[in-house]
Enzyme design. Structure first.
Site, PDB file in Angstrom:
ATOM      1  N   GLU A  79       5.138   2.957   8.292  1.00 45.60           N
ATOM      2  CA  GLU A  79       4.879   1.696   9.002  1.00 45.60           C
ATOM      3  C   GLU A  79       6.121   1.254   9.770  1.00 45.60           C
ATOM      4  OE1 GLU A  79       1.483  -0.043   5.960  1.00 45.60           O
ATOM      5  OE2 GLU A  79       3.540  -0.690   5.691  1.00 45.60           O
TER       6      GLU A  79
ATOM      7  N   GLY B 295       0.818  -1.218   0.000  1.00 43.72           N
ATOM      8  CA  GLY B 295       0.000   0.000   0.000  1.00 43.72           C
ATOM      9  C   GLY B 295       0.848   1.261   0.000  1.00 43.72           C
TER      10      GLY B 295
HETATM   11  C1  5RP Z   1       0.662  -1.264   3.232  1.00 50.01           C
HETATM   12  C2  5RP Z   1       0.965  -2.611   3.765  1.00 50.01           C
HETATM   13  C3  5RP Z   1      -0.178  -3.527   4.040  1.00 50.01           C
HETATM   14  O1  5RP Z   1      -0.113  -3.935   5.358  1.00 50.01           O
HETATM   15  C4  5RP Z   1      -0.091  -4.719   3.129  1.00 50.01           C
HETATM   16  O2  5RP Z   1      -0.047  -4.257   1.782  1.00 50.01           O
HETATM   17  C5  5RP Z   1      -1.276  -5.670   3.319  1.00 50.01           C
HETATM   18  O3  5RP Z   1      -2.439  -5.072   2.837  1.00 50.01           O
HETATM   19  P1  5RP Z   1      -3.843  -5.812   2.900  1.00 50.01           P
HETATM   20  O4  5RP Z   1      -4.227  -5.911   4.336  1.00 50.01           O
HETATM   21  O5  5RP Z   1      -4.747  -4.886   2.117  1.00 50.01           O
HETATM   22  O6  5RP Z   1      -3.715  -7.160   2.240  1.00 50.01           O
HETATM   23  O7  5RP Z   1       2.094  -2.977   4.001  1.00 50.01           O
HETATM   24  O8  5RP Z   1       1.832  -0.547   2.898  1.00 50.01           O
END
Ligand code: 5RP
Length: 220
Positions: free
Chosen positions: A101, A95
């Site tokens: 994060e 994301g």
């Molecule tokens: C965003 C992330 C998310 O935690 C990862 O992409 C998982 O996403 P989802 O819960 O929609 O599967 O690292 O940068």
């Protein structure tokens, strides 16, 4: 799948204690956690958020979003992942929120990772590894990535075929074709390249607890 994500998000509420400022990640699994957090919002002091997207969801639920600089050390961070290995090391950043994060994970005593079963792998790397880079260094970093990892970096594009811009104003390179046998070493090596802001490998500081959604959820 979305049921598994919801069940993981709801289970993570058990880790929230009264009076906490909760670190909140980004993604569709975290959105279920935010929904659940809203039901106990009177018990928490607020949240520190890893993205504009999550900040919007939190505020829409009436949960106060605080700056990490004001909140200080956090007791709990809840976030999803794109891949998770048996040692609770992760690939994150699907994301594009990896840098914030990583900062919040580092600031938190306990990192609870919420995933659906499809995220579990023996060896990290099938999911392209995101790297956030300073825009002017994009080509340089891509060349170094090829020589260090042997993988193929791809400049992430949005739906309009324009380079994705992160909340921090940077670009994302996704490294394809990896099989990451030593995630700690690869995280350290990629972090050394000038122009790299952060690497979506959460190996040096992985998750403390992984909740795999299902009926019932499994806690690792
Ligand atoms: C965003 C992330 C998310 O935690 C990862 O992409 C998982 O996403 P989802 O819960 O929609 O599967 O690292 O940068």
């Amino acid at each position: 799948m979305s049921d598994a994500k919801r069940l993981a998000g709801e289970k993570a509420i058990e880790y929230v204690r009264d009076g906490m400022i909760v670190g909140v990640g980004t993604g569709s699994t975290v959105a279920y956690f935010i929904d659940a957090l809203a039901t106990i919002k009177h018990r928490i002091r607020g949240a520190v958020s890893s993205s504009e997207q999550s900040s919007g969801l939190l505020r829409a639920h009436g949960i106060e979003v605080l700056e990490l600089n004001d909140a200080g050390p956090l007791s709990l961070y809840v976030d999803g992942a794109d891949e998770c290995d048996p040692h609770k090391r992760l690939i994150k950043g699907g994301g594009a929120a990896l840098t914030r994060e990583k900062i919040i994970a580092e600031a938190s005593e306990q990192f609870v990772c919420i995933v659906d079963p499809a995220k579990q792998v023996d060896v990290l790397g099938r999911f392209p590894l995101p790297v956030e880079v300073i825009p002017m260094a994009r080509s340089l970093v891509a060349r170094r990535i090829v020589s260090i990892t042997g993988g193929q970096p791809v400049w992430r594009q949005d739906v309009d075929e324009r380079g994705v811009v992160t909340d921090n104003g940077n670009a994302i390179l996704d490294i394809h074709g990896l099989s990451i046998v030593d995630p700690v070493a690869m995280e350290a090596a990629l972090n050394q390249i000038p122009g790299v802001v952060s690497v979506g490998l959460f190996a040096r500081r992985g998750a403390d607890v992984v909740i795999v959604g299902g009926s019932p959820p499994r806690v690792l």
